[in-house]
Design an enzyme around this catalytic site. Sequence first.
Site, PDB file in Angstrom:
ATOM      1  CE1 TYR A 141      25.360  40.982  70.709  1.00 28.42           C
ATOM      2  CE2 TYR A 141      24.087  41.893  71.008  1.00 28.42           C
ATOM      3  CZ  TYR A 141      24.306  41.591  70.856  1.00 28.42           C
ATOM      4  OH  TYR A 141      25.342  43.567  69.972  1.00 28.42           O
ATOM      5  CE  LYS A 192      31.089  41.333  56.343  1.00 26.47           C
ATOM      6  NZ  LYS A 192      31.311  42.311  55.009  1.00 26.47           N
ATOM      7  CG  ASP A 224      29.642  45.464  54.658  1.00 32.07           C
ATOM      8  OD1 ASP A 224      29.064  44.561  53.933  1.00 32.07           O
ATOM      9  OD2 ASP A 224      30.874  44.845  54.435  1.00 32.07           O
ATOM     10  CG  ASP A 248      22.662  45.777  70.282  1.00 29.01           C
ATOM     11  OD1 ASP A 248      21.957  46.576  70.152  1.00 29.01           O
ATOM     12  OD2 ASP A 248      23.032  45.015  71.299  1.00 29.01           O
ATOM     13  CG  ASP A 252      21.578  52.144  69.151  1.00 30.80           C
ATOM     14  OD1 ASP A 252      20.846  51.381  69.167  1.00 30.80           O
ATOM     15  OD2 ASP A 252      22.778  52.226  70.258  1.00 30.80           O
TER      16      ASP A 252
END
Length: 358
Positions: A141, A192, A224, A248, A252
């Site tokens: 980001y 990852k 994942d 992020d 959620d």
Amino acid sequence: MGKHILILEGDGIGPEIVREARKVLDVVNDKFDLGLTFENELMGGCAIDVHGVPLADSTLERARLADAILLGAVGGPKWDKLDRSIRPEKGLLKIRSQLGLYANLRPALLYPQLVDASSLKPEIVSGLDILIVRELAGGIYFGEPRGIRVLENGEREGYNTYKYSESEIIRIGRTAFEMARKRNRKVCSVDKANVLEATMLWREVMDTLHKEYPDVELSHMYVDNAAMQLVRAPKQFDVLVTGNMFGDILSDAAAMLTGSIGMLPSASLDKKGRGMYEPCHGSAPDIAGLGIANPLATILSVSMMLRYSLALPDVADAIEVAVGKVLDQGYRTADIYTEGTKKVSTSQMGDAVVAALI
Ligand code: NAD
């Protein structure tokens, strides 16, 4: 002297939910004689409308001086077409990076009263209590270079940079291990590392740091798989630590396990524990102005503020007990409503928490 709190209501449902959180703050301020003082400033789309930028320098200055910041949410369709450099979310990223708010704590806790509001089966989620520790001031980001460029063949290409330095990984890793020590002493680091070099380093640094925390169990998981495990068997997690973008997204998903994103508070802390507190959700333009938004995530963010930045754990506990009472009484905003409970508006929910506190 009493502590000073900066309030940024923001856009969409921001003003509606912050109004209820402020009611709760006013009540505890009186009841526990805290001497808190408040001021309001603009951030996000509302600041663009007034100042032409999502975060004015003067607002940033007020934020630097405050002991803690309470934020609603920013953004909305009205500002979506603006140039990327002055979108509402830029204000949010700027305040996080300028204040060094690198540690984002997102507890995903399922209140037993809401077990039926979760999208998963009760036996999978009941008793759920996870803490997601998301790195907030680095990663993709913020990474440079970034942009949209025109290639030689005339085609456009969007690009971003995913990077983490060792010191950035160490400071968020420490937050995760320290938090785990106050909980069930388990950290799962999500990366990852099978594909991204930045997260290969992340994994290596977490392993090295772990040697300083032998009393905490450390495991690693690819993002994942973590997404899958969160909806398959979420109770396996205690503290989950990860980078900005993965955090992020995963938080959620974790939010929905708790019944609604409207239940999830967050704290974003700097290295001294000063922080900004906000619900995990956005400005929900689809329900703004309807008086149906759930204010509990914002009210629980106030409780985190009292706990982490104002060193008032008893007052934080009182608010959390009050929220539990209100849920016991059957009050539900539309997002957590199930048959047999009492549907209430945003302000009625705030009033119910206030009543439970008095
Ligand atoms: P959102 O979180 O605003 O909404 C997602 C869904 O959840 C919507 O259906 C919404 O109605 C519902 N919802 C959210 N909060 C709720 C609450 N308190 N009570 C009941 N229902 C609630 O996400 P989005 O729709 O992707 O984004 C809307 C805007 O918010 C965008 O402009 C986005 O950039 C911005 N945003 C801001 C923040 C922030 O300020 N921290 C975070 C995420 C998104």
